[in-house]
Design an enzyme around this catalytic site. Sequence first.
Site, PDB file in Angstrom:
ATOM      1  N   GLU A  26      -3.812  -0.691   3.438  1.00 25.02           N
ATOM      2  CA  GLU A  26      -4.635   0.263   3.504  1.00 25.02           C
ATOM      3  C   GLU A  26      -5.059  -0.339   4.904  1.00 25.02           C
ATOM      4  O   GLU A  26      -5.321  -1.134   5.521  1.00 25.02           O
ATOM      5  CB  GLU A  26      -5.793  -0.436   2.837  1.00 25.02           C
ATOM      6  CG  GLU A  26      -6.222  -1.708   2.808  1.00 25.02           C
ATOM      7  CD  GLU A  26      -7.573  -1.919   1.895  1.00 25.02           C
ATOM      8  OE1 GLU A  26      -8.872  -1.845   2.425  1.00 25.02           O
ATOM      9  OE2 GLU A  26      -7.693  -3.183   0.627  1.00 25.02           O
ATOM     10  N   LYS A 161     -12.660 -10.939  -5.337  1.00 21.47           N
ATOM     11  CA  LYS A 161     -13.818 -12.016  -5.465  1.00 21.47           C
ATOM     12  C   LYS A 161     -14.737 -11.856  -6.345  1.00 21.47           C
ATOM     13  O   LYS A 161     -15.135 -10.803  -6.946  1.00 21.47           O
ATOM     14  CB  LYS A 161     -14.563 -11.087  -3.994  1.00 21.47           C
ATOM     15  CG  LYS A 161     -13.072 -11.719  -2.946  1.00 21.47           C
ATOM     16  CD  LYS A 161     -14.565 -11.513  -1.596  1.00 21.47           C
ATOM     17  CE  LYS A 161     -13.179 -11.688  -0.696  1.00 21.47           C
ATOM     18  NZ  LYS A 161     -12.925 -10.405   0.327  1.00 21.47           N
TER      19      LYS A 161
END
Length: 305
Positions: A26, A161
């Site tokens: 990405e 996260k």
Amino acid sequence: MLNKYLDIKPEVAEALAAGKPVVALESTIISHGMPYPQNVETALAVEKIIRENGAVPATIAIIGGRLKAGLTPEEIEYFGKKGLEITKASRRDLAVLCARGEDGATTVTTTMMIAHMAGIKVFATGGIGGVHRGAETTMDISADLEELAQTPVMVVCAGAKSILDLGLTLEYLETHGVPVIGYGTKELPAFFTRKSGFSVDYRMDTPEEIAAAFKTQNELGLRGGMLVTNPIPEEYSMDADFINNAIADAVKEAAEKGIQGKETTPFLLAKIKELTGGNSLDSNIQLVFNNARLAAKTAAAYCNN
Ligand code: PSU
Ligand code: MN
């Protein structure tokens, strides 16, 4: 017929035509995820690691309204240097950026979309978006989860996260039928740490096993992707209390400042970096390298299957 807005880099097109392994990468991680020049150095190093492990890298982005499957080193440098000036492009942005001929940094969502248009099966990144803490009132759920539900591309990451609600993220993936695999572990990794307290759906110990499961999913005609979570190598993992305190402070500040929408994730990531200094950047880079290795080996196993 290929999509008229899509440009596949010749090296990538040749590999795909020959049935050779390709790994998508990405560009939001370059423009929004890391500072210059470490972002460019990391992006180029990741491509090298993918080659060393037997696959062809295809970094994905939108340039001048063209959907690019595979960037040149000059294009990677351009993205890294422009950084936050480049529009963070999710599914809802794709048509407008193409119609206007603008640039866009692809998130997990749009990288999956463009990879799929090009015929790429495996994608490596750092972390995915998910259900944010407090989503029961904000409804902030990353489009990454919807894309995993509908686009048949495997995403290799280091988990998510804990800026996110990991429990709700897993619930959402379950509802949408996305298998969550742990590489060598039954526990969902939490990006900077190897542990989260949550379980993945299946533990798998080899790239071959992962490739076989994904091939079967595709052959069954099931839509949707597969999420492969690969724990950060022990030597780079961070102290859980240290990182979780930084995350808590970042989430609090975002709420106080009224940060919302597409700004939320970049704000939290930047804040955590500020609070944890160079250590977290080094860990971030290392876990991306680790995911690139696993993705390349898995893409190779998929092609030999
Ligand atoms: N999480 C990270 N690093 C990142 C991102 C998420 O730890 O770089 C980026 C990815 O591009 C991901 C996007 O697809 O943020 C998710 O943004 P949002 O939460 O706005 O959907
Ligand atoms: Mn969001």
